[in-house]
Write a protein that holds these residues in place. Structure first.
Motif, PDB file in Angstrom:
ATOM      1  N   GLY A 146       0.820  -1.199   0.000  1.00  0.00           N
ATOM      2  CA  GLY A 146       0.000   0.000   0.000  1.00  0.00           C
ATOM      3  C   GLY A 146       0.854   1.248   0.000  1.00  0.00           C
ATOM      4  O   GLY A 146       2.040   1.218  -0.326  1.00  0.00           O
ATOM      5  N   CYS A 262      -2.527   5.148  -7.483  1.00  0.00           N
ATOM      6  CA  CYS A 262      -2.652   5.063  -6.020  1.00  0.00           C
ATOM      7  C   CYS A 262      -4.101   4.876  -5.594  1.00  0.00           C
ATOM      8  O   CYS A 262      -4.379   4.160  -4.624  1.00  0.00           O
ATOM      9  N   ARG A 266      -5.401   1.823  -3.321  1.00  0.00           N
ATOM     10  CA  ARG A 266      -6.153   1.986  -2.069  1.00  0.00           C
ATOM     11  C   ARG A 266      -7.419   1.135  -2.077  1.00  0.00           C
ATOM     12  O   ARG A 266      -7.761   0.494  -1.080  1.00  0.00           O
TER      13      ARG A 266
END
Length: 366
Positions: A146, A262, A266
């Protein structure tokens, strides 16, 4: 938090301390035994950066870890739990470092795992000791990296090296990391070398390199790499949903702007963290460590007795009702003081599927 900073002085908290050297603030992650980068450490680092940013006497930052390693990773107890109000998320800390107006260099000694590697990827340079070992082992726990890790790593080392590192969950030593571009330098004293590098970036002798702004060097190979690394992920971690997800996210770094990649990361991370596979694997992770440390853990003879009782019901086949019944009987008889201990024995000693977390975890509630 209790951290404090004064211009030209030092920062200190229960989790981060600093010294100043040649106009560079060295921030030491100080969270024994493995420098886990949990909420308290992230908050202390963010507070330190806030003080350093406006101190004209300081030209840059080095982040290092006390003891034998940079960091053993993030705090896995946070996975799947909602953030408390005011929590500094790892993704936010990484972006703060990457966009910091003064150069930030990671000095990596020993192990740099999970969250430690994610933090280092956001720095403007990375210096390692000869014993540095960088690793993103999230697939072991049914997760993907992550905090922008799936998007930053391929920008530094290329798609193929990133896929190999993540899908095998294998550590990269200092020599390989240097060759790939994951480290910029290997030095006997990585902190001193990182101080010099931060000074050189600040003075313009070395260029700024913000990872999110880099192009993926082998982006044109994305289609050719996908099938191969889907196979690698399946061989390394059979049946795990996180493997294909990680492959797709890493390849997306060549096709999507950084922020969009990103966002996808997520979403996938949150879905996996809430899913049954990650919950089962995290259950076993914590249970195995508790079993190793507990004073009332079953001794070797009792552990073998539990394993024989479980194996007597036959092969573990869904819906696992017979295994659950045998496990509950062992618990009721006091052969083990905790249900999770029996789950570990079932998985480690008897071949019960790890993705189900053990017969008692599988039976729930969990």
């Amino acid at each position: 938090m209790g951290a404090w900073y004064f211009p030209g002085g030092s920062v200190s908290s229960s989790f981060v301390s600093s010294v100043l050297r040649d106009g560079i603030a060295i921030l030491w992650i100080d969270h024994p035994p493995v420098n886990a980068i949990g909420a308290d450490v992230r908050a202390a680092l963010a507070e330190a950066l806030a003080g350093i940013e406006h101190d004209r006497a300081l030209r840059g930052v080095v982040v290092a870890g006390t003891g034998r390693m940079f960091s053993g990773g993030g705090d896995l107890r946070e996975v799947g739990r909602p953030d408390a109000s005011g929590t500094v998320r790892m993704a936010d800390l990484a972006r703060r470092i990457e966009t910091f107006p003064k150069p930030v260099v990671a000095a990596v000694r020993g192990k740099c795992i999970g969250g430690g590697t994610l933090l280092s990827l956001a720095c403007h340079a990375r210096v390692g000791a000869d014993d540095a070992l960088l690793m993103l082992p999230e697939l072991n726990l049914g997760l993907v990296p992550g905090a922008g890790g799936t998007q930053r790593l391929p920008r530094l080392v290329g798609l193929e090296a990133a896929l190999d590192m993540v899908t095998r969950a294998r550590g990269v030593d200092a020599a390989a990391a240097l060759a790939q571009g994951l480290l910029d330098e290997v030095a006997d004293d990585p902190v001193a070398a990182a101080v010099r590098r931060a000074s050189d970036i600040a003075s313009g002798r070395l260029p700024w390199r913000r990872t999110a702004e880099l192009a993926v060097p082998d982006g044109a190979q994305a289609d050719a790499l996908r099938a191969r690394y889907l196979d690698v992920a399946e061989q390394a971690f059979p049946g795990r949903e996180a493997g294909p997800q990680a492959v797709d996210l890493i390849l997306a770094a060549a096709a999507l702007p950084f922020e969009r990649g990103c966002e996808a990361e997520r979403e996938r991370f949150a879905q996996l963290a809430a899913g049954p596979q990650a919950r089962a694997l995290l259950h076993l992770f914590f249970a195995e460590r508790a079993l190793a440390k507990a004073a009332d853990a079953p001794d070797a003879a009792t552990r073998a007795r539990i394993a024989r009782r479980l194996r007597a019901v036959g092969e573990p086949v869904p819906p696992y009702a017979a295994w659950t019944q045998a496990a509950r009987a062992c618990l009721a008889e006091g052969l083990a003081p905790r249900a999770e201990f029996i789950d570990v024995i079932a998985v480690k000693d008897c071949g019960f599927p790890a993705l189900s977390g053990g017969p008692l975890h599988h039976a729930g509630p969990h």
